[in-house]
Design a protein around this motif. Structure first.
Motif, mmCIF file in Angstrom:
data_model
loop_
_atom_site.group_PDB
_atom_site.id
_atom_site.type_symbol
_atom_site.label_atom_id
_atom_site.label_comp_id
_atom_site.label_asym_id
_atom_site.label_seq_id
_atom_site.Cartn_x
_atom_site.Cartn_y
_atom_site.Cartn_z
ATOM 1 N N UNK A 122 109.856 -9.389 22.685
ATOM 2 C CA UNK A 122 109.854 -7.944 22.867
ATOM 3 C C UNK A 122 111.263 -7.430 22.588
ATOM 4 N N UNK A 123 111.378 -6.548 21.623
ATOM 5 C CA UNK A 123 112.679 -5.964 21.264
ATOM 6 C C UNK A 123 112.687 -4.489 21.659
ATOM 7 N N UNK A 124 113.719 -4.071 22.369
ATOM 8 C CA UNK A 124 113.851 -2.681 22.810
ATOM 9 C C UNK A 124 115.122 -2.115 22.186
ATOM 10 N N UNK A 125 114.957 -1.223 21.261
ATOM 11 C CA UNK A 125 116.116 -0.660 20.565
ATOM 12 C C UNK A 125 116.708 0.498 21.364
ATOM 13 N N UNK A 126 117.990 0.387 21.647
ATOM 14 C CA UNK A 126 118.723 1.448 22.350
ATOM 15 C C UNK A 126 120.169 1.375 21.867
ATOM 16 N N UNK A 127 120.549 2.283 21.000
ATOM 17 C CA UNK A 127 121.850 2.193 20.324
ATOM 18 C C UNK A 127 122.936 3.010 21.018
ATOM 19 N N UNK A 128 122.723 3.318 22.295
ATOM 20 C CA UNK A 128 123.672 4.160 23.013
ATOM 21 C C UNK A 128 125.052 3.510 23.126
ATOM 22 N N UNK A 129 125.088 2.245 23.491
ATOM 23 C CA UNK A 129 126.361 1.520 23.629
ATOM 24 C C UNK A 129 126.222 0.172 22.925
ATOM 25 N N UNK A 130 127.330 -0.434 22.467
ATOM 26 C CA UNK A 130 127.248 -1.684 21.693
ATOM 27 C C UNK A 130 127.067 -2.927 22.570
ATOM 28 N N UNK A 131 126.000 -2.928 23.348
ATOM 29 C CA UNK A 131 125.690 -4.059 24.228
ATOM 30 C C UNK A 131 124.269 -4.527 23.963
ATOM 31 N N UNK A 132 124.012 -5.806 24.288
ATOM 32 C CA UNK A 132 122.652 -6.328 24.231
ATOM 33 C C UNK A 132 122.364 -7.080 25.530
ATOM 34 N N UNK A 133 121.120 -7.008 25.963
ATOM 35 C CA UNK A 133 120.667 -7.810 27.098
ATOM 36 C C UNK A 133 119.597 -8.769 26.597
ATOM 37 N N UNK A 134 119.806 -10.058 26.885
ATOM 38 C CA UNK A 134 118.852 -11.106 26.502
ATOM 39 C C UNK A 134 118.212 -11.610 27.784
ATOM 40 N N UNK A 135 116.894 -11.489 27.852
ATOM 41 C CA UNK A 135 116.197 -11.826 29.088
ATOM 42 C C UNK A 135 114.993 -12.701 28.768
ATOM 43 N N UNK A 136 114.724 -13.656 29.652
ATOM 44 C CA UNK A 136 113.471 -14.404 29.554
ATOM 45 C C UNK A 136 112.718 -14.242 30.859
ATOM 46 N N UNK A 137 111.476 -13.800 30.775
ATOM 47 C CA UNK A 137 110.606 -13.681 31.941
ATOM 48 C C UNK A 137 109.587 -14.814 31.889
ATOM 49 N N UNK A 138 109.374 -15.459 33.022
ATOM 50 C CA UNK A 138 108.456 -16.593 33.104
ATOM 51 C C UNK A 138 107.406 -16.305 34.174
ATOM 52 N N UNK A 139 106.147 -16.574 33.851
ATOM 53 C CA UNK A 139 105.069 -16.384 34.832
ATOM 54 C C UNK A 139 105.078 -17.560 35.806
#
Length: 459
Positions: free
Chosen positions: A47-64
């Motif tokens: 799942x990619x969520x584009x938000x170009x407000x600030x030059x940061x990225x969050x990498x997340x893994x969700x596990x059931x």
């Protein structure tokens, strides 16, 4: 709430071209709210969520994973596993090197465990996107579970357990939970069992990994200053070798919590000044009664308003210092709970008044149309706030992806707006009014000696 759609025809064309070149197994993009999805051949949802407000990225893994997957002999080990994620793996041999690499990448990082969700996330500069994804891949796919590191981290988790035990409300919640989820309490007890945590072994960690830490039970969520085509390409390059496993929920099905047969009361002795009263019911499950989950949220919000009958009759009268109704959305039976605080001399009067309010919940004039509309509007605004930052957006989306699926989250506000008075009445009839409940009271031994409270006084 309305979302700004950013998918343009041009970008859609590029995506189709990109899909042919790099990711034949991926699903089409959604584009709604800046969210794009794909699925790798091994079952990993990206799942990619584009938000170009600030030059940061969050990498997340969700596990059931989480308490709902834990039989008694594993109770608390989803949380311990979450801590072990931040230790050595085949690429980074120990925690010291692991932390050193995190500092090099300038990461802000954390993890979390709940009943139906375990999450790991890093926020870092957009320039560190690729090494950040590599770092995530190594940590999620090849943890070592070194015995010495396990013993060290076990003490950290037990320290969290100790801090919980030092909180009076912990004991009230545990007492109520054991009665409310009487047959499968471990499936709701996120903090776990102290003895199980103390005796955890690397073999048990590997069992959890084999069952649940597989791509077809996980979601990779990347948000921030990114392009979704790049994320899909990188995910395919880096995570396609992650080996798919059997569906854990077919191999190890989650048991259904049996309904309460009767109401029960519990008195908890803790060194507190005031008296806390909690009343809990078994509420709706997402897959069984989706509509009631929306009604529950709207109704809870209505009752939290100062001008509601609930607040006027219980708080404005001076019976309670505060009083609220809540519902926790879950796939496997979410709890409904009324929580109030008062003084010892008013406890029984408050309990009686709460039950009188409950008996009026389904009356047509219990809340106004204006209050119903206000609750829906305010919940929509609150939802927007949770999407304000890319990192928080990713975490929220991961939570809902695990319990309800991404469509529930994306359509949440639209479905809230459809809630009617009849929906709320149906929810109250099905789960609250005249239904068995568990009531718990927490007070000090000194106050108990003054009022000589007995469990039967509360029923």
């Amino acid at each position: 709430m309305r979302y700004k759609k950013i998918l343009l025809c041009f970008s859609f064309f590029l995506f189709l071209l990109f899909s042919l070149l790099y990711a034949q197994s991926e699903t089409g993009p959604r584009g709604k709210d800046g969210i794009f999805t794909a699925k790798l051949d091994n079952g990993l949802e990206v799942i990619a969520i584009e938000n170009h407000t600030v030059p940061l990225v969050t990498i997340s893994i969700a596990v059931k994973n989480g308490a709902y997957t834990e039989p008694p002999e594993y109770n608390g080990l989803s949380h311990l596993y979450e801590h072990m994620f931040f230790k050595g793996n085949k690429a980074i041999p120990n925690q010291e090197k692991y932390m050193e690499r995190q500092r090099e990448l300038g990461m802000v990082w954390n993890g979390g465990t709940s009943t139906e969700y375990v999450n790991y996330h890093f926020t870092l500069s957009k320039d560190s996107l690729v090494p950040g994804l590599v770092f995530m891949k190594d940590a999620i796919e090849t943890p070592l579970f070194n015995q010495a590191e396990l013993e060290k981290e076990r003490e950290v988790v037990l320290g969290e357990y100790d801090r919980n035990e030092a909180t009076p409300s912990f004991h009230l919640n545990q007492a109520i939970g054991k009665k409310l989820w009487y047959k499968y309490f471990s499936r709701k007890n996120v903090i776990g069992d102290r003895e199980i945590i103390k005796t955890a072994t690397p073999e048990k960690m590997m069992t959890i990994q084999k069952r649940y830490y597989i791509p077809n039970n996980s979601g990779l969520i990347v948000s921030g200053d990114i392009e979704h085509q790049q994320i899909f390409k990188l995910a395919k390059e880096l995570f396609s070798s992650w080996e798919k496993g059997p569906d854990p929920f077919k191999e190890y099905p989650i048991p259904v919590h049996p309904p309460l047969n009767k109401s029960e009361a519990e008195i908890v002795d803790q060194p507190v000044k005031t008296v806390t009263l909690e009343i809990a019911w078994q509420g709706p499950s997402l897959s069984k009664d989706l509509k009631s989950t929306y009604a529950a949220d709207v109704f809870s919000y209505i009752l939290s308003q100062d001008n509601s009958s609930f607040q006027k009759n219980l708080v404005e009268t001076g019976l309670a210092l505060f009083c609220n109704l809540s519902y926790y959305t879950q796939e496997h039976t979410g709890p409904i709970q009324i929580t109030a605080q008062t003084t010892p001399d008013k406890l029984l009067q408050l309990n009686k008044a709460i039950m009188q309010e409950v008996s009026k919940f389904e009356q047509d004039d219990y809340f106004s149309d204006d209050l119903l509309q206000y609750a829906k509007n305010k919940l929509a605004v609150d939802d927007i706030y949770t999407r304000e930052t890319g990192s928080q957006f990713a975490l929220n989306l991961g939570f809902w992806w695990c319990s309800a699926g991404i469509d529930y989250y994306l359509n949440y506000v639209d479905n809230l707006k459809k809630v009617t008075r009849a929906d709320i009445k149906k929810y109250v009839d099905a789960y609250i009014k005249d239904k068995p409940y568990v009531i718990g009271v927490m007070l000090s031994s000194e106050n108990q000696s003054k009022i000589n409270l007995k469990p039967e006084d509360l029923l």
